[in-house]
Write a protein that holds these residues in place. Structure first.
Motif, PDB file in Angstrom:
ATOM      1  N   PHE A   1       0.823  -1.194   0.000  1.00  0.00           N
ATOM      2  CA  PHE A   1       0.000   0.000   0.000  1.00  0.00           C
ATOM      3  C   PHE A   1       0.867   1.258   0.000  1.00  0.00           C
ATOM      4  O   PHE A   1       0.632   2.195  -0.762  1.00  0.00           O
ATOM      5  N   ILE A   2       1.876   1.278   0.867  1.00  0.00           N
ATOM      6  CA  ILE A   2       2.749   2.445   0.960  1.00  0.00           C
ATOM      7  C   ILE A   2       3.445   2.710  -0.364  1.00  0.00           C
ATOM      8  O   ILE A   2       3.489   3.848  -0.862  1.00  0.00           O
ATOM      9  N   PHE A   3       3.978   1.654  -0.984  1.00  0.00           N
ATOM     10  CA  PHE A   3       4.656   1.833  -2.274  1.00  0.00           C
ATOM     11  C   PHE A   3       3.662   2.234  -3.355  1.00  0.00           C
ATOM     12  O   PHE A   3       3.987   3.028  -4.253  1.00  0.00           O
ATOM     13  N   GLY A   4       2.429   1.727  -3.256  1.00  0.00           N
ATOM     14  CA  GLY A   4       1.407   2.111  -4.220  1.00  0.00           C
ATOM     15  C   GLY A   4       1.052   3.585  -4.110  1.00  0.00           C
ATOM     16  O   GLY A   4       0.886   4.276  -5.127  1.00  0.00           O
ATOM     17  N   VAL A   5       0.941   4.072  -2.897  1.00  0.00           N
ATOM     18  CA  VAL A   5       0.643   5.487  -2.678  1.00  0.00           C
ATOM     19  C   VAL A   5       1.784   6.356  -3.196  1.00  0.00           C
ATOM     20  O   VAL A   5       1.553   7.377  -3.871  1.00  0.00           O
ATOM     21  N   LEU A   6       3.015   5.960  -2.893  1.00  0.00           N
ATOM     22  CA  LEU A   6       4.165   6.727  -3.370  1.00  0.00           C
ATOM     23  C   LEU A   6       4.205   6.760  -4.902  1.00  0.00           C
ATOM     24  O   LEU A   6       4.530   7.792  -5.508  1.00  0.00           O
ATOM     25  N   SER A   7       3.863   5.639  -5.514  1.00  0.00           N
ATOM     26  CA  SER A   7       3.845   5.565  -6.972  1.00  0.00           C
ATOM     27  C   SER A   7       2.799   6.497  -7.563  1.00  0.00           C
ATOM     28  O   SER A   7       3.057   7.203  -8.543  1.00  0.00           O
ATOM     29  N   LEU A   8       1.628   6.513  -6.951  1.00  0.00           N
ATOM     30  CA  LEU A   8       0.568   7.396  -7.441  1.00  0.00           C
ATOM     31  C   LEU A   8       0.958   8.861  -7.305  1.00  0.00           C
ATOM     32  O   LEU A   8       0.708   9.671  -8.202  1.00  0.00           O
ATOM     33  N   ARG A   9       1.568   9.194  -6.185  1.00  0.00           N
ATOM     34  CA  ARG A   9       1.920  10.593  -5.939  1.00  0.00           C
ATOM     35  C   ARG A   9       3.067  11.061  -6.817  1.00  0.00           C
ATOM     36  O   ARG A   9       3.176  12.262  -7.109  1.00  0.00           O
ATOM     37  N   SER A  10       3.907  10.146  -7.241  1.00  0.00           N
ATOM     38  CA  SER A  10       5.033  10.535  -8.092  1.00  0.00           C
ATOM     39  C   SER A  10       4.708  10.414  -9.577  1.00  0.00           C
ATOM     40  O   SER A  10       5.457  10.902 -10.421  1.00  0.00           O
ATOM     41  N   GLY A  11       3.593   9.759  -9.892  1.00  0.00           N
ATOM     42  CA  GLY A  11       3.200   9.566 -11.286  1.00  0.00           C
ATOM     43  C   GLY A  11       2.447  10.752 -11.842  1.00  0.00           C
ATOM     44  O   GLY A  11       2.267  11.785 -11.196  1.00  0.00           O
ATOM     45  N   LYS A  12       1.962  10.573 -13.062  1.00  0.00           N
ATOM     46  CA  LYS A  12       1.288  11.662 -13.748  1.00  0.00           C
ATOM     47  C   LYS A  12      -0.231  11.516 -13.735  1.00  0.00           C
ATOM     48  O   LYS A  12      -0.927  12.386 -14.243  1.00  0.00           O
ATOM     49  N   ARG A  13      -0.735  10.408 -13.188  1.00  0.00           N
ATOM     50  CA  ARG A  13      -2.184  10.245 -13.172  1.00  0.00           C
ATOM     51  C   ARG A  13      -2.777  11.098 -12.050  1.00  0.00           C
ATOM     52  O   ARG A  13      -2.517  10.859 -10.883  1.00  0.00           O
ATOM     53  N   PRO A  14      -3.591  12.089 -12.387  1.00  0.00           N
ATOM     54  CA  PRO A  14      -4.172  12.932 -11.328  1.00  0.00           C
ATOM     55  C   PRO A  14      -5.269  12.188 -10.579  1.00  0.00           C
ATOM     56  O   PRO A  14      -6.006  11.387 -11.157  1.00  0.00           O
TER      57      PRO A  14
END
Length: 269
Positions: free
Chosen positions: A177-190
């Motif tokens: 979950f933590i890595f998923g959240v970090l991925s979302l926040r660093s990605g381009k998908r708003p």
């Protein structure tokens, strides 16, 4: 014994938990619902037990709920504080609630954490779907009876909410979950800031506007939501009779996939 339920509950999970605790307390019960408006100033006398139940959004109390809570004043009154969270974690919310009600003149003699269906939960990504369930509500009634017994002994000992048992969580899903959240926040998908409305399904019945706790949806303009005001409680989504509203956030999938283990209520007396 007289009790006062004080809650902020856009999707009625906190309301149901608090009502069950009040049922267990027995006697007359009055509800002050802060969901849609700030009440006139209320003073709770020491002969009345206050049951405060609030949802947890992102590990904290909703800001609008804290603002409305300022209208409630105690007079050495016994208080029960309850944080209702969506099966992830309640973080500092319970301690926040206890600190606020103490400053407003209450004695926190009991505390609890209960599970409520997550605001983001839907048929695709269920997150604590159906909670509080019958078992949860039975536990809330039992907790109310235990509080009544404590008060019956004239025991007004306050509790340290930081001592309540924390919910267990399997390690690997938490890391995912933590890595998923970090991925979302660093990605381009708003990530969306507010629910959207399908114009083909919306009948402009006004249910979404009537149930929005912050007035982010105007009657007659149900196709739009003021994202600056929206607190993403998703009351409008869950209460739309045509399922015209949705909140398509990638966080729903992460929560659903990584927090499948059903957590249990925890109480402290």
């Amino acid at each position: 014994m007289k009790s006062r339920v004080i809650c902020f509950s856009p999707t009625r999970t906190s309301f149901r938990v608090a009502g069950a605790i009040a049922e267990g307390l027995g006697g007359e019960s009055v509800t002050t619902d802060l969901t849609l408006h700030t009440p006139d100033p209320i003073r709770i006398e020491s002969s009345e037990t206050a049951v405060f139940a609030f949802p947890v959004y992102g590990g904290h109390l909703p800001g609008i709920a804290v603002e409305r809570l300022a209208a409630i004043e105690g007079n050495g009154s016994p208080a029960v504080v309850v944080a209702v969270y969506g099966n992830r974690a309640y973080d500092s919310a319970l301690d926040e609630l206890a600190g606020i009600v103490r400053k407003q003149g209450f004695r926190v003699i009991a505390a609890a954490t209960f599970i409520g269906e997550h605001s983001y939960s839907d048929s695709r990504y269920p997150i604590a779907a159906g909670r509080p369930d019958a078992e949860d509500l039975a536990a809330a009634v039992g907790f109310g009876r235990e509080i009544a017994a404590k008060l019956g002994r004239n025991d007004m000992t306050e509790v340290d909410t930081s001592a309540i048992r924390k919910p267990g969580q399997p390690l690997f899903p938490l890391i995912r979950f933590i890595f998923g959240v970090l991925s979302l926040r660093s990605g381009k998908r708003p990530s969306p800031k507010a629910p959207t409305t399908d114009p083909e399904l919306c009948t402009h019945c006004g249910a979404c506007a009537a149930n929005c706790p912050v007035g982010a949806i105007k009657p007659g303009d149900e196709l739009n939501t003021d994202a600056g005001r929206c607190i993403r409680c998703c009351a409008c989504v869950k209460k739309c009779p045509r399922k015209a509203r949705s909140f398509d956030t990638p966080f729903a999938r992460l929560l659903s996939e990584n927090f499948k283990t059903a957590k249990k209520p925890q109480t402290l007396l």
